[in-house]
Design an enzyme around this catalytic site. Sequence first.
Site: not given
Length: 361
Positions: A85-87, A136-138, A162, A166, A191, A201, A261, A299
């Site tokens: 994938a593109e991630s 992914t969880d996204e 992204y 997905k 993640n 990342k 973060n 976003g």
Amino acid sequence: MKTYLVTGGAGFIGSNFIHYMFRKYGDTIRVINLDVLTYAGNLENLKEVEGRDNYTFVKADITDREAVSRVFAENDIDLVVHFAAESHVDRSIRNPEVFVRTNVLGTAVMLNCARAAWEKEDGTYPEGKKFLHVSTDEVYGSLEEDGTFFYETTPYAPHSPYSASKASSDLLVKSYIDTYKFPANITNCSNNYGPYQFPEKLIPLIINNALQGKKLPVYGDGKNVRDWLYVDDHAKGIDMVLKKGRPGETYNIGGHNEKQNIEIVNIILETLQEMLPAGDPRRSYVSKDLITYVEDRKGHDRRYAIAPDKIRTEIGWEPETMFADGIRKTIAWFFEHEEWMKHVTSGAYQKYYDEMYTDRS
Ligand code: NAD
Ligand code: DAU
């Protein structure tokens, strides 16, 4: 002997998965790694396995139907583990189209080819065939800071190109399950961090910048929350879902390890200070002074948090690596692989970095 077709096996999680599988199963499995080698694919990640008789690398694009069909025609594939994938979310904001092509069209091609190879005349599939779609969880969108979690039943609400791509790929897999009784599972993971992660990342970027005394870019107020999982724990989860996942089911995988973060950046700085040997000149500049708050991601999802209840109760998976241990292992790996970092940050990476971060106020 089971034959695994791993797509995207030269990337971060794919290469860790291949190492995990050979460590666990040795010569009793066969792995075919199909990867087109984008900027994120790196055969250096697989040096230790490339000489094995039970490992084959095929350079091909998952959107190339002919190439993918050929792999199925020439090999009796038992299990597909679809990572390719593109991630990277930031790249998807700059250039969404390639995400649709790879993540949506590529998944459609993989599904078509697997079905064409596996489906019997009566519409059933031979015992033991499975397609595991790594997601992914996204896809679930963004949570408030209110202690709620993503469950398998949480409605999809992706925000970035992204995550939208997905989510689309997940829906295609679900449509195959419903329409063709296709033997698939979907895993939606939080993640990951660990060895071989590309320094676009957060975690490898911060480690690499800090060691060079470069600014550490923190988006927005730094309080966005991610749920971090050591990559080997993800690999173990995938292996267990391949073995024990009920046909057609989705499993969320997450570490119960939510962190802002800015906390992650501070932990990395503290751990680097502890781990750099006395007298190492980098000790003089690895500090919080490097932290720079920059313009927020467009976003930007506020919080992700997985409830891994289903995979724990049905399959017996649990995360094993505490974040404090995982981050030390990761930093130790980057200390031992300075050449790897030099190679992946030369050339195109510099251009990417300048475009993404220079003039980001
Ligand atoms: P990555 O970007 O490090 O690796 C992607 C790999 O796919 C690369 O080797 C690349 O060359 C290959 N690839 C890309 N386009 C291709 C194409 N058209 N044909 C063949 N190969 C192609 O990604 P990653 O972080 O290892 O993520 C792997 C998978 O796991 C992705 O599907 C991603 O959505 C999912 N995922 C990632 C995370 C994470 O934290 N990194 C978490 C949950 C799920
Ligand atoms: O949740 C799973 C997802 O995790 C995967 O599906 C994606 O493939 C993977 O890239 C990752 O997405 P994120 O966008 O969460 O990861 P990233 O490392 O890009 O960013 C983590 C957080 O750190 C996010 O809130 C943005 C922030 N960030 C990131 C970078 C690169 C910064 O503050 N500064 C940075 O320079």
